[in-house]
Write a protein that holds these residues in place. Structure first.
Motif, PDB file in Angstrom:
ATOM      1  N   ASN A  32      44.646  -7.202  -8.539  1.00 60.00           N
ATOM      2  CA  ASN A  32      44.355  -7.954  -9.760  1.00 60.00           C
ATOM      3  C   ASN A  32      42.876  -8.313  -9.909  1.00 60.00           C
ATOM      4  N   ILE A  33      42.096  -8.007  -8.885  1.00 61.61           N
ATOM      5  CA  ILE A  33      40.688  -8.374  -8.944  1.00 61.61           C
ATOM      6  C   ILE A  33      39.890  -7.285  -9.654  1.00 61.61           C
ATOM      7  N   SER A  34      39.041  -7.747 -10.556  1.00 60.20           N
ATOM      8  CA  SER A  34      38.240  -6.793 -11.302  1.00 60.20           C
ATOM      9  C   SER A  34      37.119  -6.246 -10.418  1.00 60.20           C
ATOM     10  N   PHE A  35      36.625  -5.094 -10.760  1.00 60.91           N
ATOM     11  CA  PHE A  35      35.599  -4.436  -9.979  1.00 60.91           C
ATOM     12  C   PHE A  35      34.316  -4.316 -10.790  1.00 60.91           C
ATOM     13  N   LYS A  39      32.233  -0.964  -6.847  1.00 60.43           N
ATOM     14  CA  LYS A  39      32.143  -1.887  -5.707  1.00 60.43           C
ATOM     15  C   LYS A  39      33.047  -3.093  -5.897  1.00 60.43           C
ATOM     16  N   PRO A  40      33.850  -3.455  -4.890  1.00 58.65           N
ATOM     17  CA  PRO A  40      34.639  -4.672  -5.034  1.00 58.65           C
ATOM     18  C   PRO A  40      33.726  -5.888  -5.069  1.00 58.65           C
ATOM     19  N   LYS A  41      34.203  -6.936  -5.746  1.00 60.50           N
ATOM     20  CA  LYS A  41      33.385  -8.151  -5.831  1.00 60.50           C
ATOM     21  C   LYS A  41      33.315  -8.859  -4.476  1.00 60.50           C
ATOM     22  N   GLU A  42      32.182  -9.450  -4.201  1.00 62.03           N
ATOM     23  CA  GLU A  42      32.041 -10.204  -2.955  1.00 62.03           C
ATOM     24  C   GLU A  42      32.312 -11.688  -3.168  1.00 62.03           C
ATOM     25  N   LYS A  43      32.343 -12.109  -4.449  1.00 66.51           N
ATOM     26  CA  LYS A  43      32.648 -13.509  -4.775  1.00 66.51           C
ATOM     27  C   LYS A  43      33.549 -13.542  -5.993  1.00 66.51           C
ATOM     28  N   MET A  44      34.428 -14.506  -6.017  1.00 61.57           N
ATOM     29  CA  MET A  44      35.309 -14.678  -7.169  1.00 61.57           C
ATOM     30  C   MET A  44      34.626 -15.571  -8.207  1.00 61.57           C
ATOM     31  N   GLY A  45      34.720 -15.173  -9.471  1.00 60.63           N
ATOM     32  CA  GLY A  45      34.186 -15.992 -10.560  1.00 60.63           C
ATOM     33  C   GLY A  45      35.247 -17.005 -10.999  1.00 60.63           C
ATOM     34  N   ILE A  46      34.899 -18.275 -10.963  1.00 59.80           N
ATOM     35  CA  ILE A  46      35.833 -19.337 -11.366  1.00 59.80           C
ATOM     36  C   ILE A  46      35.428 -19.895 -12.730  1.00 59.80           C
ATOM     37  N   ALA A  47      36.410 -20.101 -13.603  1.00 58.77           N
ATOM     38  CA  ALA A  47      36.160 -20.801 -14.873  1.00 58.77           C
ATOM     39  C   ALA A  47      36.856 -22.155 -14.827  1.00 58.77           C
ATOM     40  N   LEU A  48      36.121 -23.211 -15.076  1.00 53.18           N
ATOM     41  CA  LEU A  48      36.692 -24.561 -15.127  1.00 53.18           C
ATOM     42  C   LEU A  48      37.195 -24.831 -16.542  1.00 53.18           C
ATOM     43  N   ALA A 106      41.330 -13.001 -21.070  1.00 52.40           N
ATOM     44  CA  ALA A 106      42.013 -11.848 -20.457  1.00 52.40           C
ATOM     45  C   ALA A 106      41.083 -10.635 -20.367  1.00 52.40           C
ATOM     46  N   ASP A 107      40.165 -10.510 -21.333  1.00 50.14           N
ATOM     47  CA  ASP A 107      39.294  -9.329 -21.380  1.00 50.14           C
ATOM     48  C   ASP A 107      37.990  -9.521 -20.610  1.00 50.14           C
ATOM     49  N   ASN A 108      37.859 -10.658 -19.926  1.00 54.43           N
ATOM     50  CA  ASN A 108      36.573 -10.981 -19.295  1.00 54.43           C
ATOM     51  C   ASN A 108      36.624 -10.742 -17.784  1.00 54.43           C
ATOM     52  N   ASP A 109      35.937  -9.699 -17.332  1.00 53.08           N
ATOM     53  CA  ASP A 109      35.948  -9.356 -15.898  1.00 53.08           C
ATOM     54  C   ASP A 109      35.106 -10.304 -15.048  1.00 53.08           C
ATOM     55  N   ASP A 110      34.291 -11.153 -15.683  1.00 52.11           N
ATOM     56  CA  ASP A 110      33.507 -12.131 -14.902  1.00 52.11           C
ATOM     57  C   ASP A 110      34.412 -13.205 -14.305  1.00 52.11           C
ATOM     58  N   ILE A 111      35.546 -13.446 -14.965  1.00 55.33           N
ATOM     59  CA  ILE A 111      36.419 -14.553 -14.545  1.00 55.33           C
ATOM     60  C   ILE A 111      37.614 -14.007 -13.765  1.00 55.33           C
ATOM     61  N   VAL A 127      47.943 -23.477 -17.618  1.00 54.11           N
ATOM     62  CA  VAL A 127      48.246 -22.583 -16.485  1.00 54.11           C
ATOM     63  C   VAL A 127      49.036 -21.381 -16.991  1.00 54.11           C
ATOM     64  N   ILE A 128      49.999 -21.615 -17.852  1.00 57.52           N
ATOM     65  CA  ILE A 128      50.833 -20.510 -18.354  1.00 57.52           C
ATOM     66  C   ILE A 128      49.977 -19.543 -19.187  1.00 57.52           C
ATOM     67  N   ARG A 129      49.076 -20.088 -20.001  1.00 57.09           N
ATOM     68  CA  ARG A 129      48.187 -19.212 -20.786  1.00 57.09           C
ATOM     69  C   ARG A 129      47.249 -18.425 -19.860  1.00 57.09           C
ATOM     70  N   ALA A 130      46.794 -19.048 -18.782  1.00 59.25           N
ATOM     71  CA  ALA A 130      45.930 -18.332 -17.820  1.00 59.25           C
ATOM     72  C   ALA A 130      46.696 -17.175 -17.185  1.00 59.25           C
ATOM     73  N   ALA A 131      47.948 -17.459 -16.792  1.00 57.88           N
ATOM     74  CA  ALA A 131      48.764 -16.412 -16.156  1.00 57.88           C
ATOM     75  C   ALA A 131      49.002 -15.258 -17.131  1.00 57.88           C
ATOM     76  N   LYS A 132      49.272 -15.609 -18.379  1.00 56.17           N
ATOM     77  CA  LYS A 132      49.503 -14.552 -19.384  1.00 56.17           C
ATOM     78  C   LYS A 132      48.237 -13.735 -19.613  1.00 56.17           C
ATOM     79  N   ALA A 133      47.081 -14.358 -19.368  1.00 56.33           N
ATOM     80  CA  ALA A 133      45.807 -13.620 -19.485  1.00 56.33           C
ATOM     81  C   ALA A 133      45.539 -12.810 -18.217  1.00 56.33           C
ATOM     82  N   GLY A 134      46.460 -12.884 -17.248  1.00 59.24           N
ATOM     83  CA  GLY A 134      46.342 -12.078 -16.025  1.00 59.24           C
ATOM     84  C   GLY A 134      45.370 -12.644 -15.003  1.00 59.24           C
TER      85      GLY A 134
END
Ligand code: NAD
Length: 368
Positions: A32-35, A39-48, A106-111, A127-134
């Motif tokens: 599920n992690i975007s690339f 190259k795989p990401k070395e850090k996860m992007g978090i959105a508050l 959902a379309d943003n690979d930074d997050i 939370v449910i909307r986040a999950a639906k956005a994958g």
């Protein structure tokens, strides 16, 4: 509730060191992690999501100290905050959302991970909307306003193959992990009694924490820390609860509890005597076991966690709790591992919280 692995002081330092090494050379990558390119990401992007006190004063500063994740985006309903956060943290325009266009994340690979830091009654929807956005999700405590909401959140994350973790920062903290070990491994024999209290004086009469519909109340806000302590020290789920609620400011506490005392019975026969309050400051955990005792004071403050047992001091390094928590959660996502504090943990607490409110109303002992 049994802990995953409760490290000794030496193991803790070793684990922390190996976690840092893994941050540079991650082994397995979650599908599920975007690339970025190949190259795989070395850090996860978090959105508050929700830029109130906890996000602005605590989580965003902690995200400046994390190794496995960083502040990539924000979701806010207040347009003025967009510019402030963009300038302060170098957040790109494309990574700033409001509550209306939130689903297009959902379309943003930074997050990679969405962290929901809204009033409690809004957790389920976001939370449910986040999950639906994958997106993988961290949700602040308490998980939601009801057991029903918690179950819907867990299902949405399962259906969309997203990880869900609750922001119970204490479970990532070394002194806390040690008292979990002392209790669950019965180092001083079986636990007989847990006494814990968590509270502060809430002076804001117009805040959502005093509003029932928004998920307010001392039990929801601070009571869950004492409840967590009783559950993680015994490693058991309570079966029965009695509870009483009091207020010294009836003009302010018209809808929610100001001070609540609740008593739990566990299957082993262990008892817990727990307190929470929006009227007074308290923060302690005392455990009586068959052949000894241990305690933390404070046990759930942001810093300065300190403790002692029959054998002497409980002394571990002080950590930035929120940075430690988010780094481990990000690593669990990157390595596709189960979360230390999954959604089910928030659900188990909410079952007890509902029983506490029922017991306050009925005046009787209630089953959990
Ligand atoms: P806060 O009131 O300071 O912030 C809430 C944010 O939600 C604000 O930015 C507000 O604008 C926004 N919001 C959106 N819709 C709203 C509405 N209808 N009503 C009110 N606010 C609305 O709250 P906080 O103290 O930051 O708490 C947020 C969450 O974080 C809660 O779930 C709380 O339990 C949790 N929290 C956790 C810790 C911890 O130590 N883990 C500490 C503090 C708060």
């Amino acid at each position: 509730m049994k802990t995953q692995s409760q490290p000794s002081r030496r193991q803790f330092i070793k684990q922390t060191a190996s976690a840092s090494a893994l941050a540079v050379t991650p082994a397995i990558w979650n599908k599920n992690i975007s690339f970025v390119g190949l190259k795989p990401k070395e850090k996860m992007g978090i959105a508050l999501v929700g830029l109130g006190y906890y996000s602005s004063q605590v989580l965003a500063p902690a995200l400046q100290e994390t190794e496995n994740c960083y502040l990539a985006g924000v979701v806010t309903g207040t347009p003025e905050k967009e510019k402030i956060w963009a300038e302060k943290y170098g957040i790109k325009d494309q990574d700033i959302y409001n509550y209306q266009n939130y689903d297009t994340i959902a379309d943003n690979d930074d997050i990679d991970i969405i962290y929901v830091v809204l009033p409690n009654a809004m957790h389920a929807e976001y939370v449910i909307r986040a999950a639906k956005a994958g997106k993988h999700v961290i949700c602040e405590k308490p998980m939601a306003s009801s057991v029903e909401e918690c179950e819907a959140m867990i299902k949405a994350c399962e259906d969309n193959q997203c990880k869900l973790s609750i922001g119970y920062r204490m479970q990532f903290e070394p002194h806390t992990q040690e008292v979990m070990r002392l209790g669950q491994e019965e180092v001083f024999g079986p636990v007989k009694m847990v006494n814990a209290g968590a509270g502060y004086r809430e002076g804001r009469a117009d805040h959502w924490k005093l509003n029932k519909e928004m998920g307010g109340g001392a039990m929801m806000d601070m009571g869950v820390y004492a409840l967590q302590a009783a559950r993680y020290v015994t490693g058991e789920e309570p079966v029965a609860v009695t509870a009483q609620s009091f207020t010294t400011r009836p003009e302010i506490f018209t809808e929610v509890d100001e001070t609540t005392m609740f008593q739990l019975e566990f299957p082993s026969g262990a008892l817990a005597n727990l307190h929470t309050s929006f009227g007074m400051s308290m923060n302690y955990l005392n455990v009586t076991a068959d052949k000894g005792w241990f305690k933390l004071d404070p046990f759930s403050a942001y810093s300065g966690i300190a403790g002692e047992s029959k054998e002497g001091p409980i002394d571990y390094p002080q950590v930035n709790q929120q940075a430690t928590q988010m780094d481990e959660q990000a690593m669990s996502v990157m390595e596709d591992k189960s979360m230390r504090v999954p959604g089910e943990e928030g659900l188990r607490d909410m079952r007890v919280v509902e029983a506490v409110y029922k017991a306050i109303d009925s005046g009787n002992q209630e089953k959990v």
